[in-house]
Design an enzyme around this catalytic site. Structure first.
Site, PDB file in Angstrom:
ATOM      1  N   THR A 150       2.776  -1.281   8.933  1.00  0.00           N
ATOM      2  CA  THR A 150       3.101  -2.201  10.031  1.00  0.00           C
ATOM      3  C   THR A 150       3.305  -3.623   9.556  1.00  0.00           C
ATOM      4  O   THR A 150       3.899  -4.430  10.268  1.00  0.00           O
ATOM      5  CB  THR A 150       1.979  -2.223  11.089  1.00  0.00           C
ATOM      6  OG1 THR A 150       0.796  -2.749  10.487  1.00  0.00           O
ATOM      7  CG2 THR A 150       1.737  -0.842  11.663  1.00  0.00           C
TER       8      THR A 150
ATOM      9  N   HIS B 244      10.190 -24.106   9.034  1.00  0.00           N
ATOM     10  CA  HIS B 244       9.167 -24.848   9.776  1.00  0.00           C
ATOM     11  C   HIS B 244       7.763 -24.716   9.217  1.00  0.00           C
ATOM     12  O   HIS B 244       6.969 -25.653   9.325  1.00  0.00           O
ATOM     13  CB  HIS B 244       9.148 -24.397  11.232  1.00  0.00           C
ATOM     14  CG  HIS B 244      10.369 -24.795  11.987  1.00  0.00           C
ATOM     15  ND1 HIS B 244      10.516 -24.537  13.329  1.00  0.00           N
ATOM     16  CD2 HIS B 244      11.516 -25.426  11.601  1.00  0.00           C
ATOM     17  CE1 HIS B 244      11.692 -24.990  13.740  1.00  0.00           C
ATOM     18  NE2 HIS B 244      12.316 -25.529  12.710  1.00  0.00           N
TER      19      HIS B 244
ATOM     20  N   HIS C 114       6.878 -31.008  10.619  1.00  0.00           N
ATOM     21  CA  HIS C 114       6.490 -29.720  10.054  1.00  0.00           C
ATOM     22  C   HIS C 114       5.462 -29.901   8.933  1.00  0.00           C
ATOM     23  O   HIS C 114       4.519 -29.111   8.831  1.00  0.00           O
ATOM     24  CB  HIS C 114       7.708 -28.948   9.573  1.00  0.00           C
ATOM     25  CG  HIS C 114       8.670 -28.639  10.680  1.00  0.00           C
ATOM     26  ND1 HIS C 114       8.303 -27.993  11.830  1.00  0.00           N
ATOM     27  CD2 HIS C 114       9.994 -28.921  10.807  1.00  0.00           C
ATOM     28  CE1 HIS C 114       9.347 -27.877  12.627  1.00  0.00           C
ATOM     29  NE2 HIS C 114      10.383 -28.440  12.032  1.00  0.00           N
TER      30      HIS C 114
ATOM     31  N   ASP D 280       0.868  -1.176   0.000  1.00  0.00           N
ATOM     32  CA  ASP D 280       0.000   0.000   0.000  1.00  0.00           C
ATOM     33  C   ASP D 280       0.906   1.227   0.000  1.00  0.00           C
ATOM     34  O   ASP D 280       2.132   1.108  -0.136  1.00  0.00           O
ATOM     35  CB  ASP D 280      -0.980  -0.030   1.178  1.00  0.00           C
ATOM     36  CG  ASP D 280      -0.329   0.224   2.528  1.00  0.00           C
ATOM     37  OD1 ASP D 280       0.929   0.327   2.621  1.00  0.00           O
ATOM     38  OD2 ASP D 280      -1.070   0.324   3.517  1.00  0.00           O
TER      39      ASP D 280
END
Length: 143
Positions: free
Chosen positions: A66, A97, A133, A7
């Site tokens: 963020t 993982h 995993h 963005d």
């Protein structure tokens, strides 16, 4: 091929990551946005995630201020395991993982040099393939 999108809050960092990809001769598809003009991050997170989910791109990178909103948006697409990483160790572990296929970063949270280290680690770390995993990833997809 790497799908990359952002963005307005992630625009400058996206452009820097694109230069990194170009310098390393890593093919990419820029899914936008294309300026610092205000846009809605879900559109770009979804576009990157769809390109990864449909197989036209191997991995994705999404960036907002963020990293939180755009990672939530990417994770709405079935088959996407988007991890928000703010350090290279997290990027390494999510590939080893979780076989994460989309990397999210927060441009307002980390600097350019750290971001490039995270990208390099994410792109150059393979999934471990260990049974435990794989089993856990299968559970994520199933539940």
């Amino acid at each position: 091929m790497i799908a990359i999108g952002c963005d307005h809050g992630g625009y400058e960092l996206k452009e820097r990551v694109i230069r990194y990809l170009q310098d390393k001769n890593i093919p990419y598809r820029d899914m936008g946005c294309n300026s610092k003009e205000s846009v809605d991050y879900p559109e770009y997170g979804h576009a990157v995630a769809k390109a990864v989910a449909d197989g036209s791109c191997e991995k994705g990178i999404v960036i907002c201020t963020t990293g939180i909103g755009i990672s939530i948006s990417a994770n709405k697409v079935p088959g996407i395991r988007c991890a928000l990483c703010s350090d290279p160790l997290s990027a390494k572990m999510t590939r080893l993982h979780n076989d994460a296929n989309v990397l999210a970063m927060g441009a307002g949270m980390i600097g350019e040099n750290l971001a490039l280290d995270i990208v390099e680690t994410f792109l150059n770390t393979d999934f471990s393939g260990e049974e435990r995993h794989r089993r856990r990833i299968d559970l994520i997809e199933k539940l």
